[in-house]
Structures are given as C-alpha cells and as structure tokens.
Design an enzyme around this catalytic site. Structure first.
Site, PDB file in Angstrom:
ATOM      1  CE1 TYR A 142     -14.311 -38.513 -21.783  1.00  0.00           C
ATOM      2  CE2 TYR A 142     -14.629 -40.322 -20.263  1.00  0.00           C
ATOM      3  CZ  TYR A 142     -14.656 -39.815 -21.550  1.00  0.00           C
ATOM      4  OH  TYR A 142     -15.031 -40.626 -22.592  1.00  0.00           O
ATOM      5  CE  LYS A 191      -4.787 -40.046 -33.878  1.00  0.00           C
ATOM      6  NZ  LYS A 191      -4.875 -40.971 -35.019  1.00  0.00           N
ATOM      7  CG  ASP A 223      -5.903 -44.168 -35.553  1.00  0.00           C
ATOM      8  OD1 ASP A 223      -5.050 -44.621 -34.749  1.00  0.00           O
ATOM      9  OD2 ASP A 223      -5.622 -43.330 -36.417  1.00  0.00           O
ATOM     10  CG  ASP A 247     -16.106 -43.962 -21.760  1.00  0.00           C
ATOM     11  OD1 ASP A 247     -16.800 -44.982 -21.590  1.00  0.00           O
ATOM     12  OD2 ASP A 247     -16.570 -42.811 -21.712  1.00  0.00           O
ATOM     13  CG  ASP A 251     -19.082 -48.883 -23.865  1.00  0.00           C
ATOM     14  OD1 ASP A 251     -18.732 -49.386 -22.771  1.00  0.00           O
ATOM     15  OD2 ASP A 251     -20.003 -48.058 -23.980  1.00  0.00           O
TER      16      ASP A 251
END
Ligand code: NAD
Length: 357
Positions: A142, A191, A223, A247, A251
C-alpha cells in the site's frame, strides 16, 4: 488520573457512535475516579466541507497534543467523486502517518449470545473463537512504488511491496507481546512460497521468536489462512501479518463474528498514544436515524483504556457490560435476525450499557 482524548467524530454515523462512547467513558471515569477531557477535531468529509482539506493541521496538532484519539468513521457518497487529494480516506492515512501508527490490532470474537448470527456451520460455531489480528499498517504494497508504464503487451500498471527488517521486527515484537498476554500462540501469515518480502518476513519472525520462548510460533500461507479462518477459527489465538494480507483477513474474521457493528480496533505506534476506531465505515444509509450499533466504538474506547492508559479493570468493566447486555437479549437492528425482537436504537443501546456498568 486525568487523560486528554481527541475526538474525531467524522461523517455519517460517526457523531452518534462517538457520543455513545464518550458517555461510556464518562461513566467509567466516575466509577473508577478518572477524569477524561475531550477535544473535538474535524477529519474526513466534514473537514473537506469546513476547511477544504480532509485533514486540517489543527486536527494533527490536536491529536499529537492528546493522550489518545477516538475516531468514529469518515466518508460518504457526497465526497465519493472527489479527486484523490480531497477524499475523506486521505485523512485516515494522513493521521496514521502523522501519529506514527504502524500496528493495527483487530480482535474478533464470537459472542455466545450472537452465535445464531454467525454464518458458519453449527459444529464450528459450537467451538467458538476469540482471536486477535496484528496487522502491519504503514509498510508493504500500500505504500510501495506504483505507476503506469508501457509494458510488453501495451499499457500496464504496477505496485511494489517492500518490507525492511526493521519494519518486520517491530511488528513481530508487538505480536509476540500480545500472544504472551493471551494464550501464547502466534501464527505468522505470509506467502513465502512465492514472495521475497514474505521470505524475509518469515526469517525475521523466527529470529525474534528466540526472544519469546513462552510463545509458540507457527507459519501459515495466506491462502490456507483464508480457508482456516472459516474452517476452524478456534485454532487461532494471535495472527500477525502484512498490511494487505491483514486488511483482507481481518475483514473475513469480522464477518464470521456475525456483525460489523461489534468490532473495535486499535492503531498503535512506539509510544502509548493510539488511534481507536470501530472497523466499520460511516454507514451513510442509516446516519442520523439513531439506528447505529454503538458497540464497536464503545469497545474501541475500552481498548484505549487497556492499551494506551493501562486501565485493565476499567476496560474489563466496559467489555463485561457489553457481554451482559448482549446476553440479556438486547439488540440493535444490525444484530437481529428476521423479525425476532424489537431493535434498540443507538441511544437506547448506550443507555443499557451504561446501566450494566
Ligand atoms: P460501512 O461499514 O459504512 O457499511 C456497510 C453496511 O454495514 C451498511 O449497511 C451499514 O448500514 C452497516 N453498518 C456499518 N456500521 C454499522 C453500525 N455501527 N451499526 C449498524 N449498521 C452498521 O461500509 P460502506 O457502506 O462500504 O462505506 C460507507 C462509507 O464509509 C464509505 O464512504 C467508505 O469509504 C467509508 N468507510 C470508512 C471507514 C473508516 O472511516 N475507517 C472504513 C470503511 C469505510
């Protein structure tokens, strides 16, 4: 003790839910003998309207001069088409940067009284869950270099992710400390089978783990983590992960609790000052109608007492009151399954929590 708190009510339901949290803080102050002095500052859409910028300098200075900051939410359709520099979210990123907040703590737990709202299968719900996501907040993709260019197949866009050892070490320590205070289990999500930043992340987590022999560290690929969160959320205690993975996963974690209106968050830096806010947005569809659930903001205030002011008994008192109110069957509209009970408004739910305190 005396504490100064900067209030950023923001837009939409922000003013209603922050007012609720202030009432709760005042009540807890009376009960435990603390004085909270509140100062209000503008940020987001209301600041764009009043000052022509989403983050006025006065707000930054006011927050820097306060012991901590309580935020409602910013944004709404009125400002959706504004250019990037005049978007309400710009204020959010700006205040996090100005206060040096690089850690985002997002707890997600299933209230037994609300298990019917959980979208997971009954045998998974039965086991319950109570987890804490520690998300890195100021690094990663980001904040990396991005742009447009001519590529092999014509015009293309790119975003880059970079993490320094220092950034990973400091978020690792926050996560290990959090795990130490909870059940001593930390899962680091990355990852590392593909990304070099993840390989450095994993290497660094394991090096820092040597400083915390009382915490059991394990790794999980992102994942798999996305699957495990809905397959068996009870396996998690503390999760630590990068900005973008955090992020998305936080959620996902919020959804399995049953309502977005319940979940608080804390953003922290090196000092004790933090920024505390509900995880939901400004809910423009119900703004000004006394329909908002104030619990996420009230629990954010409880996190402020715990993490910024080290007032654990006072935080427990608020969290216990919320538990009892929910266990007694009281609900705001967002927590009610089709046509069951009559919902309480924001003010009445706050009154019930004040009475429980
Ligand atoms: P939202 O979280 O505001 O609302 C999503 C849905 O959840 C809506 O139906 C809303 O009514 C409901 N909801 C949210 N909070 C609730 C509460 N406390 N009580 C009862 N119901 C609640 O998300 P959105 O609709 O995608 O975004 C609305 C605006 O909020 C946008 O402008 C967005 O940019 C902004 N936003 C701000 C923040 C923030 O300030 N941190 C975070 C997310 C979104």
């Amino acid at each position: 003790m005396n504490y100064t708190i900067a209030l950023i009510k923001g837009d939409g339901i922000g003013p209603e839910i922050v007012t609720s949290a202030v009432r709760v803080l005042e009540k807890v102050g009376q009960k435990f003998g603390h004085r909270f002095a509140f100062s209000e500052y503008l940020m987001g859409g209301c600041a764009i309207d009043a000052c022509g910028t989403p983050l006025p300098e006065e707000t930054v200075q006011g927050c820097l001069a306060s012991d901590s900051v309580l935020l409602g939410a910013v944004g709404g359709p009125k400002w959706d088409k504004n250019p990037a520099a005049l978007r309400p979210e710009k204020g959010l990123l700006g205040i996090r940067a100005a206060l040096g907040l690089y850690t985002n703590l997002r707890p997600a737990k299933l209230y037994p009284a609300l298990s019917a709202e959980c979208p997971l299968r009954a045998d998974i719900v039965e086991k319950g869950f109570d987890l804490m996501i520690v998300r890195e907040l100021t690094g990663g993709i980001y904040f990396g270099e991005r742009g447009r260019r001519d590529g092999k197949y014509g015009p293309e866009a790119y975003d880059t992710e970079a993490y320094s050892v220092m950034e990973i070490e400091r978020i690792a320590r926050v996560a290990f400390e959090a795990a130490k205070k909870r059940n001593g289990r930390l899962v680091s999500i990355d990852k590392a089978n593909v990304l070099e930043t993840s390989r450095l992340w994993r290497e660094t987590m394991h090096r820092i783990a040597a400083e915390y022999p009382e915490v059991a560290l394990s790794d999980m690929l992102v994942d798999n983590a996305a699957m495990q969160l809905v397959r068996c959320p009870s396996q998690f205690d503390v999760i630590v992960t990068s900005n973008m993975f955090g992020d998305i996963l936080s959620d996902e974690a919020s959804q399995i609790t049953g309502s977005i209106g319940l979940l608080p968050s804390a953003s922290l830096g090196d000092g004790t000052r933090g920024l505390y806010e509900p995880i939901h947005g400004s809910a423009p569809d119900i703004a000004g109608q006394d329909k908002a659930n104030p619990i996420a903001t009230i629990l954010s205030a409880a996190m402020m007492l715990r993490y910024s002011f080290s007032l654990s008994a006072e935080a427990d008192c608020i969290e216990g009151a919320v538990d009892r109110v929910l266990a007694s069957g009281l609900r705001t509209a967002d927590l009610i399954g089709a046509g069951k009970e009559t919902p309480l408004g924001c003010t009445a739910m706050t009154d019930a929590i004040l009475a429980a305190i």
